[in-house]
Structure formats: structure tokens, C-alpha cells
Design a protein around this motif. Structure first.
Motif, mmCIF file in Angstrom:
data_model
loop_
_atom_site.group_PDB
_atom_site.id
_atom_site.type_symbol
_atom_site.label_atom_id
_atom_site.label_comp_id
_atom_site.label_asym_id
_atom_site.label_seq_id
_atom_site.Cartn_x
_atom_site.Cartn_y
_atom_site.Cartn_z
ATOM 1 N N ALA A 4 0.850 -1.188 0.000
ATOM 2 C CA ALA A 4 0.000 0.000 0.000
ATOM 3 C C ALA A 4 0.881 1.232 0.000
ATOM 4 C CB ALA A 4 -0.893 0.010 1.239
ATOM 5 N N ILE A 5 0.436 2.251 -0.721
ATOM 6 C CA ILE A 5 1.091 3.556 -0.697
ATOM 7 C C ILE A 5 0.120 4.510 -0.011
ATOM 8 C CG2 ILE A 5 1.996 5.453 -2.062
ATOM 9 C CD1 ILE A 5 2.773 3.353 -4.185
ATOM 10 N N ILE A 6 0.585 5.102 1.078
ATOM 11 C CA ILE A 6 -0.261 5.960 1.900
ATOM 12 C C ILE A 6 0.301 7.377 1.877
ATOM 13 C CG2 ILE A 6 -1.168 6.341 4.227
ATOM 14 C CD1 ILE A 6 -0.721 3.263 4.663
ATOM 15 N N SER A 7 -0.533 8.342 1.509
ATOM 16 C CA SER A 7 -0.135 9.749 1.514
ATOM 17 C C SER A 7 -0.361 10.320 2.911
ATOM 18 C CB SER A 7 -0.947 10.538 0.492
ATOM 19 O OG SER A 7 -0.663 10.079 -0.809
ATOM 20 N N ILE A 8 0.619 11.102 3.376
ATOM 21 C CA ILE A 8 0.595 11.608 4.745
ATOM 22 C C ILE A 8 0.806 13.124 4.742
ATOM 23 C CG2 ILE A 8 1.629 11.395 7.035
ATOM 24 C CD1 ILE A 8 2.813 8.680 5.981
ATOM 25 N N GLU A 9 -0.008 13.835 5.521
ATOM 26 C CA GLU A 9 0.137 15.282 5.674
ATOM 27 C C GLU A 9 0.809 15.590 7.015
ATOM 28 O OE1 GLU A 9 -3.708 17.107 5.393
ATOM 29 O OE2 GLU A 9 -3.837 16.787 3.238
ATOM 30 N N GLY A 10 1.538 16.686 7.052
ATOM 31 C CA GLY A 10 2.106 17.163 8.306
ATOM 32 C C GLY A 10 3.561 16.786 8.527
ATOM 33 N N MET A 11 4.148 16.060 7.605
ATOM 34 C CA MET A 11 5.554 15.679 7.745
ATOM 35 C C MET A 11 6.424 16.772 7.124
ATOM 36 S SD MET A 11 5.254 11.685 6.635
ATOM 37 C CE MET A 11 6.954 11.277 6.984
ATOM 38 N N SER A 12 7.516 17.148 7.830
ATOM 39 C CA SER A 12 8.356 18.215 7.305
ATOM 40 C C SER A 12 9.857 17.958 7.433
ATOM 41 C CB SER A 12 8.012 19.530 8.010
ATOM 42 O OG SER A 12 8.264 19.407 9.400
ATOM 43 N N CYS A 13 10.250 16.856 8.099
ATOM 44 C CA CYS A 13 11.687 16.636 8.321
ATOM 45 C C CYS A 13 11.982 15.148 8.535
ATOM 46 C CB CYS A 13 12.157 17.438 9.539
ATOM 47 S SG CYS A 13 11.374 16.913 11.088
ATOM 48 N N GLN A 14 13.249 14.820 8.688
ATOM 49 C CA GLN A 14 13.659 13.431 8.906
ATOM 50 C C GLN A 14 13.140 12.888 10.232
ATOM 51 O OE1 GLN A 14 14.340 12.424 5.650
ATOM 52 N NE2 GLN A 14 15.326 10.909 6.918
ATOM 53 N N HIS A 15 12.959 13.759 11.225
ATOM 54 C CA HIS A 15 12.380 13.310 12.495
ATOM 55 C C HIS A 15 10.969 12.774 12.254
ATOM 56 C CE1 HIS A 15 11.378 13.129 16.737
ATOM 57 N NE2 HIS A 15 10.282 13.804 16.461
ATOM 58 N N CYS A 16 10.214 13.471 11.425
ATOM 59 C CA CYS A 16 8.855 13.025 11.079
ATOM 60 C C CYS A 16 8.910 11.663 10.389
ATOM 61 C CB CYS A 16 8.187 14.036 10.151
ATOM 62 S SG CYS A 16 7.948 15.676 10.842
ATOM 63 N N VAL A 17 9.841 11.515 9.461
ATOM 64 C CA VAL A 17 9.999 10.257 8.735
ATOM 65 C C VAL A 17 10.275 9.115 9.706
ATOM 66 C CG1 VAL A 17 11.466 9.004 7.096
ATOM 67 C CG2 VAL A 17 10.731 11.340 6.576
ATOM 68 N N MET A 18 11.205 9.325 10.626
ATOM 69 C CA MET A 18 11.568 8.275 11.582
ATOM 70 C C MET A 18 10.412 7.953 12.532
ATOM 71 S SD MET A 18 14.383 7.308 10.475
ATOM 72 C CE MET A 18 14.660 6.079 11.728
ATOM 73 N N ARG A 19 9.671 8.973 12.926
ATOM 74 C CA ARG A 19 8.532 8.757 13.828
ATOM 75 C C ARG A 19 7.454 7.891 13.153
ATOM 76 N NH1 ARG A 19 5.831 13.260 17.719
ATOM 77 N NH2 ARG A 19 4.182 11.935 18.498
ATOM 78 N N VAL A 20 7.152 8.201 11.893
ATOM 79 C CA VAL A 20 6.150 7.424 11.157
ATOM 80 C C VAL A 20 6.655 6.007 10.900
ATOM 81 C CG1 VAL A 20 4.939 7.219 8.942
ATOM 82 C CG2 VAL A 20 5.031 9.423 10.112
ATOM 83 N N LYS A 21 7.915 5.873 10.508
ATOM 84 C CA LYS A 21 8.501 4.553 10.246
ATOM 85 C C LYS A 21 8.436 3.680 11.503
ATOM 86 C CE LYS A 21 12.699 2.442 8.344
ATOM 87 N NZ LYS A 21 12.168 1.778 7.185
ATOM 88 N N LYS A 22 8.785 4.244 12.644
ATOM 89 C CA LYS A 22 8.747 3.503 13.911
ATOM 90 C C LYS A 22 7.313 3.073 14.254
ATOM 91 C CE LYS A 22 10.151 3.818 18.727
ATOM 92 N NZ LYS A 22 10.775 4.645 19.757
ATOM 93 N N ALA A 23 6.356 3.967 14.036
ATOM 94 C CA ALA A 23 4.951 3.648 14.322
ATOM 95 C C ALA A 23 4.458 2.495 13.450
ATOM 96 C CB ALA A 23 4.075 4.886 14.104
ATOM 97 N N ILE A 24 4.807 2.525 12.163
ATOM 98 C CA ILE A 24 4.371 1.472 11.240
ATOM 99 C C ILE A 24 5.066 0.154 11.565
ATOM 100 C CG2 ILE A 24 4.394 0.705 8.836
ATOM 101 C CD1 ILE A 24 4.095 3.696 8.051
ATOM 102 N N GLU A 25 6.375 0.208 11.766
ATOM 103 C CA GLU A 25 7.127 -1.021 12.027
ATOM 104 C C GLU A 25 6.798 -1.652 13.376
ATOM 105 O OE1 GLU A 25 11.190 0.137 11.249
ATOM 106 O OE2 GLU A 25 10.970 -0.332 9.114
ATOM 107 N N GLY A 26 6.108 -0.926 14.232
ATOM 108 C CA GLY A 26 5.675 -1.475 15.514
ATOM 109 C C GLY A 26 4.473 -2.402 15.401
ATOM 110 N N LEU A 27 3.859 -2.453 14.232
ATOM 111 C CA LEU A 27 2.696 -3.313 14.015
ATOM 112 C C LEU A 27 3.138 -4.708 13.594
ATOM 113 C CD1 LEU A 27 0.544 -0.818 11.915
ATOM 114 C CD2 LEU A 27 0.217 -1.393 14.332
ATOM 115 N N LYS A 28 2.348 -5.703 13.953
ATOM 116 C CA LYS A 28 2.615 -7.079 13.521
ATOM 117 C C LYS A 28 2.323 -7.197 12.035
ATOM 118 C CE LYS A 28 1.666 -9.440 17.828
ATOM 119 N NZ LYS A 28 0.894 -10.464 18.507
ATOM 120 N N GLY A 29 3.118 -7.996 11.346
ATOM 121 C CA GLY A 29 2.859 -8.294 9.942
ATOM 122 C C GLY A 29 3.493 -7.331 8.956
#
Length: 67
Positions: A4-29
């Protein structure tokens, strides 16, 4: 595997990228999460998680899912 490709609003820097990546990778599967400013490309096992759960994790991380 489902992709899936998900469009995200509100991201502006690498910190945002890492925060979203960590949130997604915390899910099973989650097999792979390629996150860039404004977008996440995710490969996941639908028997363990779904697109809705991924979008909810992004929102809980403080960002808005477009569409």
C-alpha cells in the motif's frame, strides 16, 4: 504480501519520517516500510494487519492520512 502507498500530511523533516517509520514497524505483519516526507510505501501480511491499522498508527504518531 500486500503493498500500500499511503499519503501523509504534516511531515516536514527526517524526524517526522523516523517517527512514522517507527509507528508502522511497531505493528505485527509489517514486512517493509519505506517512508519519505509525505508518503509511506508499506508491504504487509494482511492476515496480521491491514491498511486501516497502518493508517491508525500514522494518526497516533501525530500525522494526518490523506484520502
Amino acid at each position: 504480501m500486500t503493498e500500500a502507498i499511503i499519503s501523509i500530511e504534516g511531515m516536514s523533516c527526517q524526524h517526522c519520517v523516523m517517527r512514522v517509520k517507527k509507528a508502522i514497524e511497531g505493528l505485527k505483519g509489517i514486512n517493509k516500510a519505506d517512508v519519505q516526507i509525505g508518503q509511506a510505501k508499506v508491504k504487509f501480511d494482511e492476515s496480521l494487519t491491514g491498511k486501516k491499522e497502518i493508517e491508525e498508527a500514522i494518526v497516533k504518531a501525530g500525522y494526518k492520512v490523506k484520502g
